[in-house]
Motif scaffolding. Structure first.
Motif, PDB file in Angstrom:
ATOM      1  N   CYS A  13       0.865  -1.198   0.000  1.00 17.31           N
ATOM      2  CA  CYS A  13       0.000   0.000   0.000  1.00 17.31           C
ATOM      3  C   CYS A  13       0.890   1.232   0.000  1.00 17.31           C
ATOM      4  CB  CYS A  13      -0.936  -0.018   1.210  1.00 17.31           C
ATOM      5  SG  CYS A  13      -2.023  -1.453   1.290  1.00 17.31           S
ATOM      6  N   ARG A  14       1.627   1.400  -1.062  1.00 18.56           N
ATOM      7  CA  ARG A  14       2.690   2.411  -1.108  1.00 18.56           C
ATOM      8  C   ARG A  14       2.178   3.840  -1.107  1.00 18.56           C
ATOM      9  NH1 ARG A  14       7.705   0.105  -2.600  1.00 18.56           N
ATOM     10  NH2 ARG A  14       7.687  -1.993  -1.735  1.00 18.56           N
ATOM     11  N   SER A  15       0.879   4.031  -1.346  1.00 17.24           N
ATOM     12  CA  SER A  15       0.311   5.386  -1.336  1.00 17.24           C
ATOM     13  C   SER A  15      -0.194   5.798   0.035  1.00 17.24           C
ATOM     14  CB  SER A  15      -0.843   5.480  -2.346  1.00 17.24           C
ATOM     15  OG  SER A  15      -0.409   5.210  -3.656  1.00 17.24           O
ATOM     16  N   LEU A  16      -0.120   4.892   0.998  1.00 15.93           N
ATOM     17  CA  LEU A  16      -0.706   5.131   2.318  1.00 15.93           C
ATOM     18  C   LEU A  16      -0.039   6.307   3.018  1.00 15.93           C
ATOM     19  CD1 LEU A  16      -2.985   3.698   3.846  1.00 15.93           C
ATOM     20  CD2 LEU A  16      -1.255   2.421   5.102  1.00 15.93           C
ATOM     21  N   GLN A  17      -0.860   7.251   3.458  1.00 10.81           N
ATOM     22  CA  GLN A  17      -0.369   8.436   4.149  1.00 10.81           C
ATOM     23  C   GLN A  17      -0.766   8.461   5.626  1.00 10.81           C
ATOM     24  OE1 GLN A  17      -1.505  12.018   2.021  1.00 10.81           O
ATOM     25  NE2 GLN A  17      -1.108  11.058   0.034  1.00 10.81           N
ATOM     26  N   ARG A  18      -1.924   7.881   5.945  1.00  8.52           N
ATOM     27  CA  ARG A  18      -2.423   7.886   7.332  1.00  8.52           C
ATOM     28  C   ARG A  18      -2.837   6.474   7.723  1.00  8.52           C
ATOM     29  NH1 ARG A  18      -4.229  11.939   4.514  1.00  8.52           N
ATOM     30  NH2 ARG A  18      -6.227  10.929   4.053  1.00  8.52           N
ATOM     31  N   LEU A  19      -2.251   5.981   8.804  1.00  8.63           N
ATOM     32  CA  LEU A  19      -2.555   4.635   9.292  1.00  8.63           C
ATOM     33  C   LEU A  19      -2.819   4.700  10.788  1.00  8.63           C
ATOM     34  CD1 LEU A  19      -2.710   1.544   9.021  1.00  8.63           C
ATOM     35  CD2 LEU A  19      -0.210   1.484   9.295  1.00  8.63           C
ATOM     36  N   ASP A  20      -4.010   4.231  11.190  1.00  9.93           N
ATOM     37  CA  ASP A  20      -4.381   4.217  12.609  1.00  9.93           C
ATOM     38  C   ASP A  20      -4.823   2.810  12.985  1.00  9.93           C
ATOM     39  OD1 ASP A  20      -5.291   4.592  15.184  1.00  9.93           O
ATOM     40  OD2 ASP A  20      -6.493   6.365  14.726  1.00  9.93           O
ATOM     41  N   CYS A  21      -4.022   2.170  13.841  1.00 12.92           N
ATOM     42  CA  CYS A  21      -4.326   0.813  14.321  1.00 12.92           C
ATOM     43  C   CYS A  21      -4.573   0.811  15.832  1.00 12.92           C
ATOM     44  CB  CYS A  21      -3.174  -0.135  14.002  1.00 12.92           C
ATOM     45  SG  CYS A  21      -2.749  -0.240  12.265  1.00 12.92           S
ATOM     46  N   SER A  22      -4.796   1.945  16.405  1.00 12.32           N
ATOM     47  CA  SER A  22      -4.918   2.067  17.860  1.00 12.32           C
ATOM     48  C   SER A  22      -6.022   1.183  18.430  1.00 12.32           C
ATOM     49  CB  SER A  22      -5.206   3.525  18.245  1.00 12.32           C
ATOM     50  OG  SER A  22      -4.171   4.367  17.834  1.00 12.32           O
ATOM     51  N   GLY A  23      -5.832   0.788  19.697  1.00 12.16           N
ATOM     52  CA  GLY A  23      -6.883   0.082  20.406  1.00 12.16           C
ATOM     53  C   GLY A  23      -7.161  -1.314  19.888  1.00 12.16           C
ATOM     54  N   ASN A  24      -6.125  -1.990  19.375  1.00 12.88           N
ATOM     55  CA  ASN A  24      -6.247  -3.385  18.956  1.00 12.88           C
ATOM     56  C   ASN A  24      -5.275  -4.245  19.769  1.00 12.88           C
ATOM     57  OD1 ASN A  24      -8.104  -3.771  16.495  1.00 12.88           O
ATOM     58  ND2 ASN A  24      -6.908  -1.956  15.929  1.00 12.88           N
ATOM     59  N   PRO A  25      -5.610  -5.483  20.046  1.00  8.91           N
ATOM     60  CA  PRO A  25      -4.722  -6.349  20.848  1.00  8.91           C
ATOM     61  C   PRO A  25      -3.671  -7.037  19.991  1.00  8.91           C
ATOM     62  CG  PRO A  25      -6.768  -7.497  20.396  1.00  8.91           C
ATOM     63  CD  PRO A  25      -6.906  -6.130  19.758  1.00  8.91           C
ATOM     64  N   LEU A  26      -2.783  -6.248  19.401  1.00 11.51           N
ATOM     65  CA  LEU A  26      -1.772  -6.829  18.518  1.00 11.51           C
ATOM     66  C   LEU A  26      -0.892  -7.811  19.283  1.00 11.51           C
ATOM     67  CD1 LEU A  26      -0.611  -3.769  16.362  1.00 11.51           C
ATOM     68  CD2 LEU A  26      -2.458  -5.402  15.937  1.00 11.51           C
ATOM     69  N   ALA A  27      -0.889  -9.050  18.836  1.00 10.30           N
ATOM     70  CA  ALA A  27      -0.123 -10.086  19.531  1.00 10.30           C
ATOM     71  C   ALA A  27       1.372  -9.971  19.233  1.00 10.30           C
ATOM     72  CB  ALA A  27      -0.633 -11.471  19.131  1.00 10.30           C
ATOM     73  N   ASN A  28       1.687  -9.451  18.057  1.00 12.43           N
ATOM     74  CA  ASN A  28       3.078  -9.305  17.646  1.00 12.43           C
ATOM     75  C   ASN A  28       3.398  -7.835  17.423  1.00 12.43           C
ATOM     76  OD1 ASN A  28       3.522 -12.204  17.427  1.00 12.43           O
ATOM     77  ND2 ASN A  28       2.196 -12.099  15.619  1.00 12.43           N
ATOM     78  N   ASN A  29       4.664  -7.570  17.221  1.00 15.96           N
ATOM     79  CA  ASN A  29       5.053  -6.215  16.896  1.00 15.96           C
ATOM     80  C   ASN A  29       4.675  -5.911  15.445  1.00 15.96           C
ATOM     81  OD1 ASN A  29       6.235  -5.219  19.358  1.00 15.96           O
ATOM     82  ND2 ASN A  29       7.864  -6.730  19.051  1.00 15.96           N
ATOM     83  N   LEU A  30       4.972  -4.729  14.996  1.00 14.11           N
ATOM     84  CA  LEU A  30       4.588  -4.325  13.648  1.00 14.11           C
ATOM     85  C   LEU A  30       5.301  -5.179  12.607  1.00 14.11           C
ATOM     86  CD1 LEU A  30       4.740  -0.454  14.076  1.00 14.11           C
ATOM     87  CD2 LEU A  30       2.720  -1.925  14.182  1.00 14.11           C
ATOM     88  N   PRO A  31       4.649  -5.424  11.478  1.00 11.66           N
ATOM     89  CA  PRO A  31       5.309  -6.201  10.418  1.00 11.66           C
ATOM     90  C   PRO A  31       6.471  -5.422   9.829  1.00 11.66           C
ATOM     91  CG  PRO A  31       3.283  -5.243   9.600  1.00 11.66           C
ATOM     92  CD  PRO A  31       3.301  -4.991  11.088  1.00 11.66           C
ATOM     93  N   ALA A  32       7.454  -6.155   9.327  1.00 11.78           N
ATOM     94  CA  ALA A  32       8.634  -5.504   8.732  1.00 11.78           C
ATOM     95  C   ALA A  32       8.234  -4.606   7.573  1.00 11.78           C
ATOM     96  CB  ALA A  32       9.626  -6.572   8.269  1.00 11.78           C
ATOM     97  N   GLY A  33       7.139  -4.962   6.897  1.00 13.09           N
ATOM     98  CA  GLY A  33       6.718  -4.210   5.722  1.00 13.09           C
ATOM     99  C   GLY A  33       6.314  -2.782   5.997  1.00 13.09           C
ATOM    100  N   ILE A  34       6.095  -2.455   7.265  1.00 12.35           N
ATOM    101  CA  ILE A  34       5.629  -1.108   7.602  1.00 12.35           C
ATOM    102  C   ILE A  34       6.639  -0.046   7.181  1.00 12.35           C
ATOM    103  CG2 ILE A  34       6.583  -0.824   9.925  1.00 12.35           C
ATOM    104  CD1 ILE A  34       2.919  -0.303   9.429  1.00 12.35           C
ATOM    105  N   ILE A  35       7.917  -0.392   7.180  1.00 11.68           N
ATOM    106  CA  ILE A  35       8.941   0.607   6.865  1.00 11.68           C
ATOM    107  C   ILE A  35       9.006   0.923   5.382  1.00 11.68           C
ATOM    108  CG2 ILE A  35      10.334  -0.037   8.863  1.00 11.68           C
ATOM    109  CD1 ILE A  35      12.271  -1.396   6.855  1.00 11.68           C
ATOM    110  N   HIS A  36       8.246   0.184   4.570  1.00 11.23           N
ATOM    111  CA  HIS A  36       8.216   0.463   3.131  1.00 11.23           C
ATOM    112  C   HIS A  36       7.134   1.475   2.770  1.00 11.23           C
ATOM    113  CE1 HIS A  36      11.115  -2.681   2.158  1.00 11.23           C
ATOM    114  NE2 HIS A  36      10.471  -3.463   3.012  1.00 11.23           N
ATOM    115  N   LEU A  37       6.389   1.912   3.759  1.00 12.68           N
ATOM    116  CA  LEU A  37       5.311   2.879   3.502  1.00 12.68           C
ATOM    117  C   LEU A  37       5.892   4.291   3.558  1.00 12.68           C
ATOM    118  CD1 LEU A  37       2.508   1.192   5.638  1.00 12.68           C
ATOM    119  CD2 LEU A  37       2.984   0.920   3.191  1.00 12.68           C
TER     120      LEU A  37
END
Length: 340
Positions: free
Chosen positions: A104-128
């Protein structure tokens, strides 16, 4: 109040569908017909438990929001939404963000707040690389990606109410970052070279485990709001006086024994200074140089006297000195037209 209208007879060129607050338990099939034209799909505040595959085929979507639902899973097919600019999945039951979000290379705003994420952020996040706002409050996050500095367009980063103890060194490589919220974590130390964040205007560090602030914090020339309340600070570096744009300074609930004399250098901009619930035994004379002050909160310290220079603070509208060891106020304070 939001209202829902049936859409079977709408034009096939529909660009936006707003189904917020509609008590939906499933996404209506009619919505999934607009694969070629739909750019905004708003599904917030319903009772959805999943997103049908058809949502991931709406490849023209620029804005997809489904906050305040009961969704547990985001499919890796999210990567097909290559035009997506905003994704708000906050306050659901999502346990994992798929690594395919990297597409999702065009992504400008991402809000994942208030979720019970079991793992840390995916490695792919740094490509945004187009991200300018990343909001991850209250997701049980234990660490930030080591290469978060790659998100060079990031202007707002919120990671409040997590489990962060150590911050990656690359955090200080975000040249456009204007607002950084690290409040309510367990951070013991800030990374080196915090002064590199030259665009920073707001820094929230409240409710952590900090024992000191770095000397180079004085290099943050655009910083307007600094909140370090509820930490374990016993002193402030002299370089605090170099924060020439600072208007709001919150120091409540630490163990600070005295303010540096350089506090007087903040005379032009500082409006609010809260240093209640500390260990102040004396207030430096230089406080009287902070001529712009409108609010000075000194509650719950061990002050036995106030400097007469406080009389210079003609703009003060709120001076609170309750629960100290004062036996009297200087005449210069009594003549100020304030609530004390």
């Amino acid at each position: 109040m939001f209202k829902c209208f049936p859409i079977p007879f709408c034009s096939r060129n529909l660009e936006q569908i707003d189904k917020r607050h509609c008590n939906l338990t499933t996404v209506p099939d009619d919505i999934l017909r607009y694969t070629r034209t739909l750019e905004e799909l708003l599904l917030d505040a319903n009772q959805l438990q999943d997103l049908p595959k058809g949502v991931y085929r709406l490849t023209q979507l620029r804005r997809l929001t489904f906050s305040d639902n009961e969704i547990q899973y985001i499919s890796p097919e999210i990567g097909q939404l290559v035009n997506l600019e905003e994704l708000d999945c906050s306050r659901n039951d999502i346990a994992e963000i798929p690594d395919n979000i990297r597409h999702c290379r065009s992504l400008q705003r991402l809000d994942c707040s208030g979720n019970p994420l079991a793992n840390n952020l995916p490695a792919g996040i740094i490509h945004l690389r187009q991200l300018n706002q990343l909001t991850l409050n209250d997701v049980s996050l234990a660490e930030l990606p080591r290469e978060i500095g790659s998100l060079s367009n990031l202007r707002v980063l919120e990671v409040r109410e997590n489990l962060l103890k150590i911050l990656p060194d690359s955090l200080v490589q975000l040249p456009k970052l204007e607002s950084l919220d690290l409040g309510s974590n367990v951070i013991e130390q800030l990374p080196n070279h915090m002064g590199n964040l030259q665009s920073l205007k707001e820094l929230w560090l409240d409710s952590n485990e900090l024992h000191e602030l770095p000397n180079d914090i004085g290099q943050l020339k655009r910083l307007q709001c600094l909140d370090v309340s509820e930490n374990k600070l016993t002193f402030l570096p002299n370089e605090i006086g170099d924060l020439e744009s600072l208007t709001n300074f919150e120091l409540s609930s630490n163990q600070i024994e005295q303010l540096p004399s350089t506090i007087g250098q903040l005379k032009q901009r500082l409006l609010i200074l809260k240093i209640n619930s500390n260990s102040l035994t004396k207030l430096c004379n230089e406080i009287g140089q902070c001529l712009a002050l409108t609010e000075l909160i000194l509650t719950e310290n061990t002050l036995t006297e106030l400097p007469i220079t406080i009389g210079n603070l003609k703009n003060l509208s709120n001076l609170n000195v309750d629960r100290n060891q004062l036996t009297h106020l200087p005449v210069e304070v009594n003549i100020l037209e304030i609530q004390s």
